[in-house]
Design a protein around this motif. Structure first.
Motif, PDB file in Angstrom:
ATOM      1  N   LYS A  77       0.839  -1.200   0.000  1.00 19.94           N
ATOM      2  CA  LYS A  77       0.000   0.000   0.000  1.00 19.94           C
ATOM      3  C   LYS A  77       0.875   1.252   0.000  1.00 19.94           C
ATOM      4  O   LYS A  77       0.504   2.282  -0.535  1.00 19.94           O
ATOM      5  N   SER A  78       2.045   1.169   0.603  1.00 24.59           N
ATOM      6  CA  SER A  78       2.953   2.331   0.621  1.00 24.59           C
ATOM      7  C   SER A  78       3.390   2.673  -0.801  1.00 24.59           C
ATOM      8  O   SER A  78       3.383   3.840  -1.203  1.00 24.59           O
ATOM      9  N   ILE A  79       3.747   1.644  -1.576  1.00 21.88           N
ATOM     10  CA  ILE A  79       4.174   1.901  -2.966  1.00 21.88           C
ATOM     11  C   ILE A  79       2.965   2.312  -3.804  1.00 21.88           C
ATOM     12  O   ILE A  79       3.038   3.247  -4.601  1.00 21.88           O
TER      13      ILE A  79
ATOM     14  N   GLY B 118      -3.433   6.772   6.833  1.00 19.13           N
ATOM     15  CA  GLY B 118      -2.455   7.825   7.162  1.00 19.13           C
ATOM     16  C   GLY B 118      -1.766   8.367   5.924  1.00 19.13           C
ATOM     17  O   GLY B 118      -1.654   9.587   5.730  1.00 19.13           O
ATOM     18  N   THR B 119      -1.319   7.467   5.041  1.00 20.55           N
ATOM     19  CA  THR B 119      -0.615   7.931   3.836  1.00 20.55           C
ATOM     20  C   THR B 119      -1.539   8.787   2.975  1.00 20.55           C
ATOM     21  O   THR B 119      -1.136   9.855   2.500  1.00 20.55           O
ATOM     22  N   ALA B 120      -2.790   8.331   2.778  1.00 21.91           N
ATOM     23  CA  ALA B 120      -3.720   9.095   1.937  1.00 21.91           C
ATOM     24  C   ALA B 120      -3.955  10.482   2.542  1.00 21.91           C
ATOM     25  O   ALA B 120      -3.946  11.493   1.833  1.00 21.91           O
TER      26      ALA B 120
ATOM     27  N   VAL C 105      12.095   9.202  12.301  1.00 23.03           N
ATOM     28  CA  VAL C 105      11.437   7.888  12.404  1.00 23.03           C
ATOM     29  C   VAL C 105      11.105   7.379  11.001  1.00 23.03           C
ATOM     30  O   VAL C 105      10.931   8.162  10.073  1.00 23.03           O
ATOM     31  N   SER C 106      11.057   6.062  10.866  1.00 23.60           N
ATOM     32  CA  SER C 106      10.600   5.421   9.613  1.00 23.60           C
ATOM     33  C   SER C 106      11.384   5.873   8.377  1.00 23.60           C
ATOM     34  O   SER C 106      10.802   6.057   7.300  1.00 23.60           O
ATOM     35  N   LYS C 107      12.692   6.050   8.533  1.00 26.48           N
ATOM     36  CA  LYS C 107      13.508   6.577   7.431  1.00 26.48           C
ATOM     37  C   LYS C 107      13.400   5.784   6.119  1.00 26.48           C
ATOM     38  O   LYS C 107      13.377   6.393   5.035  1.00 26.48           O
TER      39      LYS C 107
ATOM     40  N   GLN D 279       8.240   4.612  19.651  1.00 19.72           N
ATOM     41  CA  GLN D 279       7.388   5.730  20.101  1.00 19.72           C
ATOM     42  C   GLN D 279       6.263   6.053  19.119  1.00 19.72           C
ATOM     43  O   GLN D 279       5.169   6.445  19.522  1.00 19.72           O
ATOM     44  N   SER D 280       6.510   5.861  17.802  1.00 15.75           N
ATOM     45  CA  SER D 280       5.471   6.248  16.829  1.00 15.75           C
ATOM     46  C   SER D 280       4.280   5.290  16.864  1.00 15.75           C
ATOM     47  O   SER D 280       3.219   5.588  16.314  1.00 15.75           O
ATOM     48  N   LEU D 281       4.431   4.129  17.506  1.00 13.70           N
ATOM     49  CA  LEU D 281       3.304   3.177  17.555  1.00 13.70           C
ATOM     50  C   LEU D 281       2.099   3.751  18.302  1.00 13.70           C
ATOM     51  O   LEU D 281       0.970   3.305  18.108  1.00 13.70           O
TER      52      LEU D 281
ATOM     53  N   ILE E 281       0.757   6.612  17.966  1.00 11.43           N
ATOM     54  CA  ILE E 281      -0.109   7.504  17.168  1.00 11.43           C
ATOM     55  C   ILE E 281      -0.496   6.870  15.835  1.00 11.43           C
ATOM     56  O   ILE E 281      -0.753   7.551  14.856  1.00 11.43           O
ATOM     57  N   LYS E 282      -0.524   5.540  15.808  1.00 17.09           N
ATOM     58  CA  LYS E 282      -0.942   4.895  14.557  1.00 17.09           C
ATOM     59  C   LYS E 282      -2.444   4.561  14.642  1.00 17.09           C
ATOM     60  O   LYS E 282      -3.181   5.314  15.261  1.00 17.09           O
ATOM     61  N   GLU E 283      -2.873   3.451  14.016  1.00 17.84           N
ATOM     62  CA  GLU E 283      -4.309   3.141  13.955  1.00 17.84           C
ATOM     63  C   GLU E 283      -4.935   3.153  15.345  1.00 17.84           C
ATOM     64  O   GLU E 283      -6.116   3.424  15.524  1.00 17.84           O
TER      65      GLU E 283
HETATM   66  O1  LIG Z   1       5.095   6.291   4.241  1.00 20.35           O
HETATM   67  C1  LIG Z   1       4.523   5.214   4.432  1.00 20.35           C
HETATM   68  O2  LIG Z   1       4.063   4.534   3.486  1.00 20.35           O
HETATM   69  C2  LIG Z   1       4.399   4.710   5.810  1.00 20.35           C
HETATM   70  C3  LIG Z   1       5.204   5.206   6.819  1.00 20.35           C
HETATM   71  C4  LIG Z   1       5.149   4.731   8.202  1.00 20.35           C
HETATM   72  O3  LIG Z   1       4.477   5.694   8.994  1.00 20.35           O
HETATM   73  P1  LIG Z   1       5.242   6.790   9.924  1.00 20.35           P
HETATM   74  O4  LIG Z   1       6.197   7.529   9.071  1.00 20.35           O
HETATM   75  O5  LIG Z   1       4.100   7.634  10.398  1.00 20.35           O
HETATM   76  O6  LIG Z   1       5.923   6.012  11.007  1.00 20.35           O
HETATM   77  C5  LIG Z   1       4.400   3.401   8.324  1.00 20.35           C
HETATM   78  O7  LIG Z   1       4.120   3.140   9.672  1.00 20.35           O
HETATM   79  C6  LIG Z   1       3.118   3.414   7.523  1.00 20.35           C
HETATM   80  O8  LIG Z   1       2.438   2.180   7.616  1.00 20.35           O
HETATM   81  C7  LIG Z   1       3.401   3.641   6.064  1.00 20.35           C
END
Ligand SMILES: O=C(O)C1=C[C@@H](OP(=O)(O)O)[C@@H](O)[C@H](O)C1
Ligand SMILES: C=C(OP(=O)(O)O)C(=O)O
Length: 410
Positions: free
Chosen positions: A23-25, A71-73, A172-174, A311-313, A315-317
């Motif tokens: 889904k990210s791609i 979140g991405t959308a 985070v999430s580099k 730490q970012s967990l 603020i996720k779903e």
């Molecule tokens: O850019 C992306 O596709 C994502 C980045 C990450 O989020 P964060 O950057 O908020 O950690 C990841 O947790 C999310 O599932 C998808």
């Protein structure tokens, strides 16, 4: 509709699974395709909910978009629409309205955007009055979500003066930022990243054919199954060694938890072996979406662990740290969050509930990471199993295909 699944495991798993597309791609490909003004179809686009909401937004005649829980959308569309002539509203689920967006909104505003919070200051829903952005030089914290940086990067080449972004604090999430830059490069756009400074000059995107890779995060649930079920051999189609996804690190992380990986032409074959570390340590700052898979695997395998970088967990779903603590306790494991960003299990147990039903908190990864627990508990109950649609709509079908038995209770 509210429902519950009761899941029973097979004796062993020998199967082939067609994983969902990433889904990210998919969501980056959609934004980049729009910026390239390309009409070419994206190959292997995900059919998950997080991608569907973006497809619906692009196909809609309305100026009001509901991106639900994606979140991405939310983040990508905010930056995209800020630079598109018109007046737009973006909203999401109740949880989305609690997930931060202010660092992105403030940065876009500094670059010339006009964005208004419609309810609570700092959070969606947003009203955007789109116009060509000037661009310029900005400072942005990297420690909340990498999605803000990815969102800004994708639109940066269209800004009048381009973008110079100085990233402050820990990033985070580099790997997701690397993914964005890698996909932009495929569309002919160059991004310079030196130390904490990222520069994007004004440039034109070039339309290219895009094909979406299979999802490595989805693969992690199959690694968990192979780790828990001796004798498993699972072929996962569509994964490659040179993947752009950071979660492909699952290959290395599962070595100590008893799963070996063989790369073959059309994917990978994973096999369980007897390896088991005494204690598992990992900093998940680069792979936050894998943390639930590893917390569950370690408990079910009786491997104590110390996780950092999570730490970012929160603020996720959902607050995933709290959700793991609550639900693994029902199954007899006492996890502790001694400080923000850490999660530990020292092997402490409690008496499990008699017939525990796992709550999923609108979080697909709670359902998918805990379902394999049926292997060690003989069966497991999962509440609201439809949550998997967010990233892996065929998850339950694939489990059945692998030999799990699933009874639906309404
Ligand atoms: O850019 C992306 O596709 C994502 C980045 C990450 O989020 P964060 O950057 O908020 O950690 C990841 O947790 C999310 O599932 C998808
Ligand atoms: C965190 C996730 O998604 P997002 O932030 O894109 O909603 C996820 O899929 O685990």
């Amino acid at each position: 509709m509210l429902s519950q699944y009761k899941i029973y495991p097979p004796e062993t798993v020998k199967t082939t699974i067609q994983l969902p597309a990433s889904k990210s791609i998919s969501n980056r490909a959609m934004i980049l395709n729009a910026l390239c003004l390309s009409t070419a179809p994206i190959k292997n686009l995900s059919d998950c909910e997080d991608t569907k909401v973006l497809i619906d937004a692009f196909n809609s005649d309305s100026n009001l978009f509901d991106i639900k829980a994606a979140g991405t959308a939310m983040r990508f569309l905010t930056a995209f629409l800020a630079g598109m002539e018109g007046e737009w509203i973006i909203k999401g689920t109740e949880r989305m309205h609690q997930r931060p967006i202010h660092p992105l909104v403030e940065t876009l505003t500094a670059l010339g955007a006009d964005i208004e919070y419609l309810e609570k200051e700092g959070f969606p829903p947003l009203k955007i009055r789109g116009k060509k952005l000037n661009g310029g030089e900005v400072y942005l914290s990297g420690n909340i979500s990498s999605q803000f940086i990815s969102a800004l990067l994708m639109v940066a080449p269209t800004m009048k003066n381009g973008l110079i972004m100085h990233i402050e604090k820990e990033i985070v999430s580099k790997p997701y930022i690397d993914l964005t830059i890698g996909m932009m490069a495929k569309c002919g756009v160059h991004v310079k990243w030196e130390g904490n400074d990222i520069t994007v000059k004004p440039q034109n995107y070039k339309a290219v054919d895009m094909t979406v890779e299979a999802d490595w995060t989805a693969a992690s649930y199959w690694y968990e199954i192979a780790s828990l079920l001796p004798g498993s051999e699972i072929k996962l189609l569509g994964l490659t060694k040179d993947s752009m996804q950071g979660d492909s690190n699952v290959v290395n992380l599962f070595v100590d938890l008893g799963v070996s990986t063989e790369f073959v032409v059309d994917g990978i074959i994973i096999r369980s072996n007897n390896k088991k570390t005494k204690k598992f340590f990992h900093n998940f700052i680069n792979e936050p979406d894998l943390a639930q898979t590893f917390a569950a695997t370690c408990c079910f395998k009786k491997v104590p662990f110390i996780f950092s970088g999570i730490q970012s967990l929160k603020i996720k779903e959902t607050d995933r740290v709290q959700a793991l603590i609550n639900e693994l306790k029902k199954l007899g494991y006492i996890l502790t969050e001694n400080e923000i960003g850490m999660l530990e299990w020292d092997g402490e147990r409690c008496i499990p509930e008699k017939e525990p039903a796992i709550d999923t908190y609108d979080d697909h990864r709670m359902a998918m990471s805990l379902a394999p627990g049926s292997i060690v508990k003989q069966s497991i109950l999962i509440n609201d199993p439809d949550v998997v649609y967010k990233s892996y709509p065929n998850f339950w079908k694939d489990l059945k295909h692998a030999g799990f038995v699933i009874e639906e209770r309404k």
